[in-house]
Design a protein around this motif. Structure first.
Motif, PDB file in Angstrom:
ATOM      1  N   TYR A   1      41.410   9.291  49.687  1.00 39.94           N
ATOM      2  CA  TYR A   1      41.503   8.415  50.652  1.00 39.94           C
ATOM      3  C   TYR A   1      42.358   7.303  50.295  1.00 39.94           C
ATOM      4  CZ  TYR A   1      40.375   4.747  54.209  1.00 39.94           C
ATOM      5  OH  TYR A   1      40.710   4.040  55.087  1.00 39.94           O
ATOM      6  N   GLY A   2      43.649   7.102  51.006  1.00 40.21           N
ATOM      7  CA  GLY A   2      44.524   6.468  50.971  1.00 40.21           C
ATOM      8  C   GLY A   2      44.599   5.023  51.289  1.00 40.21           C
ATOM      9  N   THR A   3      44.930   4.030  50.533  1.00 42.92           N
ATOM     10  CA  THR A   3      44.541   2.694  51.083  1.00 42.92           C
ATOM     11  C   THR A   3      45.791   1.929  51.477  1.00 42.92           C
ATOM     12  OG1 THR A   3      44.595   1.837  48.643  1.00 42.92           O
ATOM     13  CG2 THR A   3      42.505   2.525  49.665  1.00 42.92           C
ATOM     14  N   ALA A   4      47.013   2.594  51.605  1.00 42.30           N
ATOM     15  CA  ALA A   4      48.016   1.643  51.980  1.00 42.30           C
ATOM     16  C   ALA A   4      47.976   1.163  53.322  1.00 42.30           C
ATOM     17  CB  ALA A   4      49.288   2.567  51.985  1.00 42.30           C
ATOM     18  N   TRP A   5      48.754  -0.058  53.422  1.00 40.17           N
ATOM     19  CA  TRP A   5      49.173  -0.764  54.869  1.00 40.17           C
ATOM     20  C   TRP A   5      47.706  -1.187  55.489  1.00 40.17           C
ATOM     21  CZ3 TRP A   5      50.762   4.761  55.026  1.00 40.17           C
ATOM     22  CH2 TRP A   5      51.899   4.817  54.280  1.00 40.17           C
ATOM     23  N   LYS A   6      46.529  -1.684  54.564  1.00 39.85           N
ATOM     24  CA  LYS A   6      45.232  -2.153  55.335  1.00 39.85           C
ATOM     25  C   LYS A   6      45.240  -3.496  54.948  1.00 39.85           C
ATOM     26  CE  LYS A   6      43.274   2.666  55.178  1.00 39.85           C
ATOM     27  NZ  LYS A   6      44.651   3.203  54.963  1.00 39.85           N
ATOM     28  N   GLU A   7      45.972  -4.022  54.227  1.00 39.66           N
ATOM     29  CA  GLU A   7      45.923  -5.361  54.000  1.00 39.66           C
ATOM     30  C   GLU A   7      44.600  -6.104  54.069  1.00 39.66           C
ATOM     31  OE1 GLU A   7      48.170  -7.489  53.296  1.00 39.66           O
ATOM     32  OE2 GLU A   7      49.727  -5.760  53.214  1.00 39.66           O
ATOM     33  N   ASP A   8      44.376  -7.039  54.779  1.00 39.70           N
ATOM     34  CA  ASP A   8      42.877  -7.636  54.675  1.00 39.70           C
ATOM     35  C   ASP A   8      41.509  -6.842  55.297  1.00 39.70           C
ATOM     36  OD1 ASP A   8      43.069  -7.929  57.262  1.00 39.70           O
ATOM     37  OD2 ASP A   8      43.209 -10.209  57.210  1.00 39.70           O
ATOM     38  N   ARG A   9      42.067  -5.433  55.565  1.00 38.43           N
ATOM     39  CA  ARG A   9      41.017  -4.693  55.986  1.00 38.43           C
ATOM     40  C   ARG A   9      40.907  -3.783  54.988  1.00 38.43           C
ATOM     41  NH1 ARG A   9      42.142  -1.488  61.279  1.00 38.43           N
ATOM     42  NH2 ARG A   9      39.786  -1.122  61.213  1.00 38.43           N
ATOM     43  N   THR A  10      41.368  -3.997  53.760  1.00 38.98           N
ATOM     44  CA  THR A  10      41.428  -2.926  52.610  1.00 38.98           C
ATOM     45  C   THR A  10      40.013  -2.618  52.171  1.00 38.98           C
ATOM     46  OG1 THR A  10      43.871  -3.459  51.926  1.00 38.98           O
ATOM     47  CG2 THR A  10      42.425  -2.065  50.385  1.00 38.98           C
ATOM     48  N   ALA A  11      39.327  -3.671  51.966  1.00 39.36           N
ATOM     49  CA  ALA A  11      38.017  -3.754  51.250  1.00 39.36           C
ATOM     50  C   ALA A  11      37.043  -3.118  52.227  1.00 39.36           C
ATOM     51  CB  ALA A  11      37.484  -5.267  50.798  1.00 39.36           C
TER      52      ALA A  11
ATOM     53  N   ARG B   1      51.888  -4.905  46.105  1.00 41.65           N
ATOM     54  CA  ARG B   1      51.194  -5.644  46.864  1.00 41.65           C
ATOM     55  C   ARG B   1      51.861  -5.721  48.404  1.00 41.65           C
ATOM     56  NH1 ARG B   1      48.914  -7.025  50.017  1.00 41.65           N
ATOM     57  NH2 ARG B   1      47.466  -8.843  50.461  1.00 41.65           N
ATOM     58  N   ARG B   2      53.175  -5.178  48.280  1.00 45.91           N
ATOM     59  CA  ARG B   2      53.901  -5.085  49.662  1.00 45.91           C
ATOM     60  C   ARG B   2      53.382  -3.960  50.489  1.00 45.91           C
ATOM     61  NH1 ARG B   2      60.002  -2.937  48.776  1.00 45.91           N
ATOM     62  NH2 ARG B   2      60.839  -2.665  51.076  1.00 45.91           N
ATOM     63  N   HIS B   3      52.864  -2.868  49.890  1.00 47.08           N
ATOM     64  CA  HIS B   3      52.186  -1.939  50.806  1.00 47.08           C
ATOM     65  C   HIS B   3      50.493  -1.820  50.634  1.00 47.08           C
ATOM     66  CE1 HIS B   3      56.007  -0.857  52.423  1.00 47.08           C
ATOM     67  NE2 HIS B   3      56.469  -0.377  51.359  1.00 47.08           N
ATOM     68  N   TYR B   4      50.229  -2.326  49.460  1.00 50.44           N
ATOM     69  CA  TYR B   4      48.883  -1.986  48.965  1.00 50.44           C
ATOM     70  C   TYR B   4      48.129  -3.488  48.720  1.00 50.44           C
ATOM     71  CZ  TYR B   4      50.121   2.996  48.429  1.00 50.44           C
ATOM     72  OH  TYR B   4      50.547   4.194  48.587  1.00 50.44           O
ATOM     73  N   PHE B   5      46.845  -3.590  48.945  1.00 51.77           N
ATOM     74  CA  PHE B   5      45.991  -4.625  48.296  1.00 51.77           C
ATOM     75  C   PHE B   5      44.835  -4.086  47.452  1.00 51.77           C
ATOM     76  CE2 PHE B   5      42.546  -7.778  49.803  1.00 51.77           C
ATOM     77  CZ  PHE B   5      43.044  -8.624  48.605  1.00 51.77           C
ATOM     78  N   GLU B   6      45.437  -4.036  46.111  1.00 58.08           N
ATOM     79  CA  GLU B   6      44.694  -3.139  45.133  1.00 58.08           C
ATOM     80  C   GLU B   6      43.249  -3.928  44.766  1.00 58.08           C
ATOM     81  OE1 GLU B   6      46.101  -3.008  41.221  1.00 58.08           O
ATOM     82  OE2 GLU B   6      45.982  -0.589  41.145  1.00 58.08           O
ATOM     83  N   ALA B   7      43.082  -5.275  44.920  1.00 59.11           N
ATOM     84  CA  ALA B   7      42.257  -5.894  44.812  1.00 59.11           C
ATOM     85  C   ALA B   7      41.017  -5.654  45.742  1.00 59.11           C
ATOM     86  CB  ALA B   7      42.401  -7.511  44.543  1.00 59.11           C
ATOM     87  N   GLY B   8      41.435  -5.349  46.980  1.00 63.00           N
ATOM     88  CA  GLY B   8      40.635  -5.019  48.090  1.00 63.00           C
ATOM     89  C   GLY B   8      39.778  -3.828  47.723  1.00 63.00           C
ATOM     90  N   VAL B   9      40.429  -2.746  47.235  1.00 59.67           N
ATOM     91  CA  VAL B   9      39.930  -1.609  46.555  1.00 59.67           C
ATOM     92  C   VAL B   9      38.890  -2.148  45.615  1.00 59.67           C
ATOM     93  CG1 VAL B   9      40.063   0.498  45.495  1.00 59.67           C
ATOM     94  CG2 VAL B   9      41.972  -0.145  47.151  1.00 59.67           C
ATOM     95  N   GLY B  10      38.989  -2.831  44.878  1.00 62.46           N
ATOM     96  CA  GLY B  10      38.193  -3.265  43.630  1.00 62.46           C
ATOM     97  C   GLY B  10      37.075  -3.904  44.313  1.00 62.46           C
ATOM     98  N   GLN B  11      37.094  -4.827  45.447  1.00 64.24           N
ATOM     99  CA  GLN B  11      36.161  -5.562  46.186  1.00 64.24           C
ATOM    100  C   GLN B  11      35.199  -4.242  46.544  1.00 64.24           C
ATOM    101  OE1 GLN B  11      37.942  -8.112  48.930  1.00 64.24           O
ATOM    102  NE2 GLN B  11      39.124  -9.248  47.219  1.00 64.24           N
ATOM    103  N   ALA B  12      35.460  -3.474  47.350  1.00 63.95           N
ATOM    104  CA  ALA B  12      34.966  -2.332  47.789  1.00 63.95           C
ATOM    105  C   ALA B  12      33.906  -1.572  46.911  1.00 63.95           C
ATOM    106  CB  ALA B  12      35.558  -1.364  48.852  1.00 63.95           C
ATOM    107  N   LEU B  13      34.665  -1.350  45.735  1.00 63.84           N
ATOM    108  CA  LEU B  13      33.851  -0.287  44.462  1.00 63.84           C
ATOM    109  C   LEU B  13      32.771  -1.462  43.993  1.00 63.84           C
ATOM    110  CD1 LEU B  13      36.979   0.905  42.685  1.00 63.84           C
ATOM    111  CD2 LEU B  13      35.233   2.316  43.768  1.00 63.84           C
ATOM    112  N   ASP B  14      33.095  -2.792  44.210  1.00 61.04           N
ATOM    113  CA  ASP B  14      32.118  -3.674  43.403  1.00 61.04           C
ATOM    114  C   ASP B  14      31.043  -3.594  44.291  1.00 61.04           C
ATOM    115  OD1 ASP B  14      31.225  -5.808  41.572  1.00 61.04           O
ATOM    116  OD2 ASP B  14      31.560  -7.171  43.137  1.00 61.04           O
ATOM    117  N   ALA B  15      31.062  -3.712  45.858  1.00 60.44           N
ATOM    118  CA  ALA B  15      30.158  -3.782  46.643  1.00 60.44           C
ATOM    119  C   ALA B  15      29.141  -2.477  46.537  1.00 60.44           C
ATOM    120  CB  ALA B  15      30.740  -3.837  47.960  1.00 60.44           C
ATOM    121  N   MET B  16      29.930  -1.387  46.515  1.00 63.55           N
ATOM    122  CA  MET B  16      29.309   0.020  46.419  1.00 63.55           C
ATOM    123  C   MET B  16      28.326   0.051  44.964  1.00 63.55           C
ATOM    124  SD  MET B  16      29.653   1.708  49.066  1.00 63.55           S
ATOM    125  CE  MET B  16      29.717   3.366  48.851  1.00 63.55           C
ATOM    126  N   TYR B  17      28.913  -0.437  43.781  1.00 61.32           N
ATOM    127  CA  TYR B  17      28.154  -0.582  42.696  1.00 61.32           C
ATOM    128  C   TYR B  17      26.883  -1.520  42.561  1.00 61.32           C
ATOM    129  CZ  TYR B  17      32.623   1.133  40.668  1.00 61.32           C
ATOM    130  OH  TYR B  17      33.992   1.706  40.147  1.00 61.32           O
TER     131      TYR B  17
END
Ligand code: NAP
Length: 278
Positions: free
Chosen positions: A14-24, A44-60
């Protein structure tokens, strides 16, 4: 899939590019839908990596996943591919930039290792340069220190890969490329990968091949399989050994993309799609 790592690899990324504040929210939706491989980048120009971390944290925290259930892939991106939001000191030497970018990725993703660390693109479109060698050596150090299990390169030509093999001696575990049907679905690079047990990750399988989605061969196969043209393309990609990426933002498409894994195509259809446009 042609690698000794196959058993631990996801079947779709699952690719997370260009999702900005919808990334998480979208990454969480993808994980809930069943994706177990996530592709991101510390760009950060194309990805919001910290948003991926937020999603993982919620799942954990909900007890739905543990770190070991998910294949996490991120990337090192050279300065020209970045905007002002840099994950490293641009005046530091490249090997230091790699270490800083990795440390920042691990913080964003809330982990002490990733599964795959990818050079987002070589420094030059025309060959494997000294800069790439320095970065690759630094990436190997990250791997040897246990901060990534595997290494990859992205946006590479056959020439890049041949030069890299000649000077660096160690093949990547992954190549991640945009996959155009009109260039034989990147046939030369895929062949190079297959011969060396490198897993080829294909992106833009739909967006780079809009004409294919409307081609009578694909629409006919889709109608016969009660599937969508997008599912036929993803099924083809898997059948020829690719690890496909999707970056859909649509819950229904997420389910359809995963369901494409259970479709099968007859050998003559695979052959016909393979030679559809190039
Ligand atoms: N290494 C690199 O340089 C690089 C470059 C680009 C991308 N990537 C990676 O690859 C990921 C995927 O990017 P992509 O270029 O392949 O494009 P994508 O972001 O997956 O976009 C796919 C497009 O097709 C649409 N679509 C329609 N039906 C679909 C279906 N059944 N399944 C999926 N999409 C469907 C999507 O719309 P809906 O959202 O409405 O479904 C979306 O607009 C990125 O997020 C990123 O992680 C890497």
């Amino acid at each position: 899939m042609p690698t000794s790592q196959s058993s631990t690899l996801p079947t779709f990324l699952y690719g997370t590019a260009w999702k900005e504040d919808r990334t998480a929210a979208l990454t969480e939706l993808a994980l809930r839908a069943g994706f177990r491989g996530i592709d991101t980048a510390n760009q950060r120009r194309h990805y919001f990596e910290a948003g991926v971390g937020q999603a993982l944290d919620a799942m954990y925290r909900e007890g739905l996943l543990t770190r070991g259930d998910v294949f996490l892939q991120t990337k090192f991106t050279y300065r020209p591919g970045q905007d002002h939001r840099l994950p490293y000191d641009p005046s530091a030497r490249l090997s230091v930039q790699v270490a800083q970018s990795m440390a920042s990725s691990l913080e964003h993703l809330g982990t002490d290792y990733v599964d795959s660390y990818v050079l987002h693109g070589p420094a030059s479109g025309y060959g494997w340069t000294d800069a790439d060698r320095e970065v690759w050596e630094a990436m190997i150090k990250e791997r040897d220190a246990g901060r990534t299990r595997l290494l990859g390169v992205s946006n590479v030509s056959l020439e890049h890969l041949e030069q890299m093999a000649a000077v660096d001696g160690e093949n990547p575990a992954f190549v991640q490329n945009r996959c155009y049907a009109r260039f034989g679905w990147d046939r030369d690079v895929r062949l190079f990968c297959r011969e060396r047990n490198i897993v080829y990750q294909g992106f833009s399988l739909l967006t780079a091949n809009v004409e294919v989605l409307h081609h009578p061969l694909i629409t006919g196969l889709a109608a016969r399989a009660d599937a969508t043209p997008a599912q036929i393309v993803f099924c083809f990609a898997r059948t020829v050994g690719m690890l496909p990426l999707t970056g859909t933002s649509d819950a229904r498409h997420m389910k359809e993309d995963l369901a494409s894994l259970s479709l099968t195509l007859p050998a003559d259809a695979v052959q016909a799609i393979d030679s559809l446009a190039g």
